[in-house]
Design a protein around this motif. Structure first.
Motif, short mmCIF file in Angstrom:
data_model
loop_
_atom_site.label_atom_id
_atom_site.label_comp_id
_atom_site.label_asym_id
_atom_site.label_seq_id
_atom_site.Cartn_x
_atom_site.Cartn_y
_atom_site.Cartn_z
N ARG A 48 4.82 -78.09 -3.53
CA ARG A 48 5.73 -78.64 -4.53
C ARG A 48 5.13 -79.88 -5.18
O ARG A 48 5.23 -80.05 -6.41
CB ARG A 48 7.08 -78.98 -3.89
CG ARG A 48 8.14 -79.40 -4.90
CD ARG A 48 9.50 -79.54 -4.26
NE ARG A 48 9.54 -80.67 -3.32
CZ ARG A 48 10.65 -81.10 -2.72
NH1 ARG A 48 11.79 -80.47 -2.94
NH2 ARG A 48 10.60 -82.11 -1.89
N ARG A 49 4.49 -80.71 -4.39
CA ARG A 49 3.85 -81.91 -4.95
C ARG A 49 2.68 -81.54 -5.85
O ARG A 49 2.46 -82.15 -6.90
CB ARG A 49 3.37 -82.82 -3.82
CG ARG A 49 2.88 -84.18 -4.30
CD ARG A 49 2.44 -85.05 -3.15
NE ARG A 49 1.20 -84.56 -2.56
CZ ARG A 49 0.54 -85.19 -1.58
NH1 ARG A 49 1.04 -86.30 -1.07
NH2 ARG A 49 -0.58 -84.70 -1.09
N ASP A 50 1.93 -80.50 -5.45
CA ASP A 50 0.79 -80.05 -6.25
C ASP A 50 1.25 -79.52 -7.60
O ASP A 50 0.63 -79.80 -8.64
CB ASP A 50 0.03 -78.97 -5.49
CG ASP A 50 -1.18 -78.46 -6.25
OD1 ASP A 50 -2.19 -79.20 -6.33
OD2 ASP A 50 -1.14 -77.33 -6.76
N GLN A 91 6.13 -78.71 1.07
CA GLN A 91 6.17 -80.01 0.39
C GLN A 91 4.88 -80.28 -0.37
O GLN A 91 4.91 -80.81 -1.50
CB GLN A 91 6.42 -81.13 1.41
CG GLN A 91 7.76 -81.06 2.12
CD GLN A 91 8.94 -81.15 1.16
OE1 GLN A 91 8.86 -81.77 0.09
NE2 GLN A 91 10.05 -80.52 1.53
N LEU A 92 3.74 -79.90 0.21
CA LEU A 92 2.46 -80.11 -0.46
C LEU A 92 2.33 -79.23 -1.70
O LEU A 92 1.79 -79.66 -2.72
CB LEU A 92 1.30 -79.86 0.50
CG LEU A 92 1.12 -80.88 1.62
CD1 LEU A 92 0.00 -80.43 2.58
CD2 LEU A 92 0.78 -82.26 1.04
N ARG A 116 3.02 -84.04 -14.38
CA ARG A 116 3.55 -85.40 -14.32
C ARG A 116 3.00 -86.22 -15.49
O ARG A 116 1.79 -86.24 -15.75
CB ARG A 116 3.16 -86.06 -13.00
CG ARG A 116 3.80 -87.44 -12.79
CD ARG A 116 3.40 -88.04 -11.46
NE ARG A 116 3.86 -87.20 -10.36
CZ ARG A 116 3.09 -86.78 -9.36
NH1 ARG A 116 1.81 -87.10 -9.36
NH2 ARG A 116 3.58 -86.03 -8.40
N SER A 120 4.15 -80.24 -9.19
CA SER A 120 4.72 -81.32 -10.00
C SER A 120 3.64 -82.24 -10.54
O SER A 120 3.77 -82.80 -11.64
CB SER A 120 5.74 -82.12 -9.18
OG SER A 120 5.11 -82.74 -8.07
N ALA A 121 2.53 -82.41 -9.79
CA ALA A 121 1.44 -83.28 -10.23
C ALA A 121 0.75 -82.74 -11.47
O ALA A 121 0.17 -83.51 -12.25
CB ALA A 121 0.43 -83.47 -9.11
N HIS A 138 -9.78 -84.82 -0.21
CA HIS A 138 -8.80 -85.23 0.80
C HIS A 138 -9.52 -85.71 2.06
O HIS A 138 -9.13 -85.39 3.18
CB HIS A 138 -7.88 -84.05 1.15
CG HIS A 138 -7.06 -83.57 -0.01
ND1 HIS A 138 -7.53 -82.65 -0.92
CD2 HIS A 138 -5.79 -83.88 -0.42
CE1 HIS A 138 -6.61 -82.41 -1.83
NE2 HIS A 138 -5.54 -83.14 -1.55
#
Length: 267
Positions: free
Chosen positions: A21-23, A18-19, A29, A25-26, A100
């Motif tokens: 995939r988020r990285d 999930q991380l 974006r 897509s970011a 982070h």
């Protein structure tokens, strides 16, 4: 207890996915073209390399990669893909823990996953680049060899190297912020000291042994041999490289876990 540990490991893998995939897509974006930039960017670079080195400079690589105007560009692009994967990890890792810092306070959050997210995002970009490279080879009439199926195995030592660098630099970067400022210079030096713009055979024989102290050299040379000649590396050479990068990753993982105890004190 076994079921509980198994579920915990699955949750960590799911979190990593999930991380990543988020990285990814970011990155795109808010842009008009979105994920198409992942294809357009390497495609444009390949066209530029082909024109500049193949047409303007009339550069020739020699054996492998074709003898026409595009031969040099294909070899160069293959080397840039390998270097680019490591370069992204080098540039992003030093600031990971600082960026982070909220995760540091969470005892249950596995901080060791953060460098893997960077490597996963870099691997995605590299995979797109390899797709563009293979498409260019097909357009130029170079049919891929069946040995290309071994490409994931060739990438494994490189990924272990990238993960190890991520753990090491992210841990040290939390304590020494200057590391992040050094990375652009180190990335540039690494590019010119790696066989990206040239082959190892082009270097005087007296200096070739020094080139192999660079961990990117065997990866780039093996990648080109596989892509353009269908040649697999020797079993001994591959296992040596794999073992060295695995030991490096294990050592840096230990260092990361030792240094993470003080993250909350320096952030």
């Amino acid at each position: 207890m076994y079921k509980g540990l198994k579920r915990l490991r699955w949750q960590q893998f799911d979190l990593l996915f999930q991380l990543i995939r988020r990285d990814i897509s970011a990155r795109y974006r808010g842009s008009l073209m979105g994920g198409l930039w992942a294809i357009v960017s390497p495609l444009v670079m390949l066209l530029v390399y082909t024109f500049v080195f193949g047409v303007v400079f009339q550069a020739r690589w020699g054996a492998g990669g074709g003898q026409g105007n595009s031969g040099f560009a294909l070899n160069l692009f293959a080397g840039m893909l390998v270097h680019g994967l490591i370069a992204e990890c080098l540039s992003r890792s030093p600031a990971l823990i600082v960026q982070h810092s909220s995760y540091v306070k969470r005892v249950v959050f596995p901080l060791w996953i953060l460098p893997l997210v960077v490597v996963g995002g870099a691997l995605f970009q590299t995979a797109i680049g390899f797709g563009v490279l293979l498409a260019a080879m097909l357009l130029l009439g170079q049919l891929p060899h069946w040995e290309l199926l071994a490409l994931p195995l060739l990438l494994l030592p490189l990924l272990l190297l990238a993960v190890g660098l991520g753990w090491l630099l992210s841990a040290l970067g939390a304590y020494v912020r200057d590391i992040g400022h050094l990375m652009p210079m180190i990335i540039t030096v690494l590019m010119f000291l790696s066989p990206v713009f040239y082959s190892v055979e082009a270097i005087p024989e007296a200096y070739r042994s020094w080139m192999y102290l660079n961990p990117l050299t065997p990866a780039i040379e093996a990648m080109r041999a596989l892509l353009f000649g269908g040649d697999l590396p020797s079993v001994k050479g591959y296992l040596t490289y794999l073992g060295a990068t695995a030991l490096f990753a294990a050592a840096t993982c230990w260092i990361f876990n030792r240094l993470r105890r003080g993250f909350s004190d320096v952030l």
